[in-house]
Scaffold this motif. Sequence first.
Motif, PDB file in Angstrom:
ATOM      1  N   UNK A 150       0.857  -1.183   0.000  1.00  0.00           N
ATOM      2  CA  UNK A 150       0.000   0.000   0.000  1.00  0.00           C
ATOM      3  C   UNK A 150       0.892   1.232   0.000  1.00  0.00           C
ATOM      4  N   UNK A 151       0.956   1.924  -1.122  1.00  0.00           N
ATOM      5  CA  UNK A 151       1.827   3.092  -1.257  1.00  0.00           C
ATOM      6  C   UNK A 151       1.104   4.334  -0.759  1.00  0.00           C
ATOM      7  N   UNK A 152       1.092   4.497   0.568  1.00  0.00           N
ATOM      8  CA  UNK A 152       0.411   5.626   1.177  1.00  0.00           C
ATOM      9  C   UNK A 152       1.151   6.008   2.445  1.00  0.00           C
ATOM     10  N   UNK A 153       0.910   7.184   2.943  1.00  0.00           N
ATOM     11  CA  UNK A 153       1.469   7.582   4.227  1.00  0.00           C
ATOM     12  C   UNK A 153       0.833   6.725   5.333  1.00  0.00           C
TER      13      UNK A 153
ATOM     14  N   UNK B  81       9.232   6.727  -0.044  1.00  0.00           N
ATOM     15  CA  UNK B  81       8.858   7.971  -0.726  1.00  0.00           C
ATOM     16  C   UNK B  81       7.380   8.297  -0.558  1.00  0.00           C
ATOM     17  N   UNK B  82       6.557   7.304  -0.229  1.00  0.00           N
ATOM     18  CA  UNK B  82       5.146   7.569   0.037  1.00  0.00           C
ATOM     19  C   UNK B  82       4.945   8.189   1.413  1.00  0.00           C
TER      20      UNK B  82
ATOM     21  N   UNK C  62      15.938  10.752   3.544  1.00  0.00           N
ATOM     22  CA  UNK C  62      16.589   9.541   3.067  1.00  0.00           C
ATOM     23  C   UNK C  62      15.697   8.330   3.322  1.00  0.00           C
ATOM     24  N   UNK C  63      15.556   7.451   2.322  1.00  0.00           N
ATOM     25  CA  UNK C  63      14.676   6.291   2.488  1.00  0.00           C
ATOM     26  C   UNK C  63      15.004   5.439   3.712  1.00  0.00           C
ATOM     27  N   UNK C  64      16.293   5.263   4.023  1.00  0.00           N
ATOM     28  CA  UNK C  64      16.671   4.432   5.162  1.00  0.00           C
ATOM     29  C   UNK C  64      16.177   5.028   6.471  1.00  0.00           C
TER      30      UNK C  64
ATOM     31  N   UNK D 100      15.254  -4.640  -8.241  1.00  0.00           N
ATOM     32  CA  UNK D 100      13.926  -4.786  -8.844  1.00  0.00           C
ATOM     33  C   UNK D 100      13.044  -3.551  -8.623  1.00  0.00           C
ATOM     34  N   UNK D 101      13.189  -2.920  -7.436  1.00  0.00           N
ATOM     35  CA  UNK D 101      12.372  -1.749  -7.101  1.00  0.00           C
ATOM     36  C   UNK D 101      13.239  -0.759  -6.340  1.00  0.00           C
ATOM     37  N   UNK D 102      13.458   0.392  -6.943  1.00  0.00           N
ATOM     38  CA  UNK D 102      14.321   1.405  -6.338  1.00  0.00           C
ATOM     39  C   UNK D 102      13.659   2.004  -5.096  1.00  0.00           C
TER      40      UNK D 102
END
Length: 209
Positions: free
Chosen positions: A134-137, A163-164, A170-172, A197-199
Amino acid sequence: MSLPDGVERRSFGGDDEWLATRGEPVYGEPTDGEWRRWDARRSKLGAMFERGMEHGLEGGETVLYLGAAAGTTVSHVADIAGPTYAVEFAARPARDLLEAAEPRPNLFALLKDARSPETYAHVVEPVDAIVQDVATRGQANVALANRRFLREDGRLLLAVKPRSEDVVREPEAVLDEVLETLSEGYAILETRSLEPFHEDHFGVVATRR
């Protein structure tokens, strides 16, 4: 890491081997007889398999899939699982999801919001696995809200898209916050990047606390 029963590696006429399941094609994927290619570049769960994560799936499980979209990944899941409940909120992809479910009597499409599990609690039985993309906050909060459906010894297979949550940080660092919130109800077993496969995506395997 072994693959679940019903998932194999096949060449589909080329030199490379791909994940594959038996079932009706859904999104124009290459087929070889009754086998259909499962492209990890289009599937976070497929990427978790390719990255060697300890997913704990053997095949035949009852599954709750959150963020089913048009059915790309959940159709593969239903090919190898038992009852599979697919939750999708957006109407347009849900129409495609219904088409994917038509030849799969064990795939139940639910046009619901994964952030509000009380709206489908009367339908979904206890499950062996929750797969979430689920790409959401508030991705961790979605997993916590749906924890009620997961059996005591079940597993959460979560795809985290930082990023969502925050497009700047930073993603980490965002992942660390997601894991901290998730740990309120889950024990984290493994975390791994889903690249190449997925950045900027991460796979998480967890169990109920």
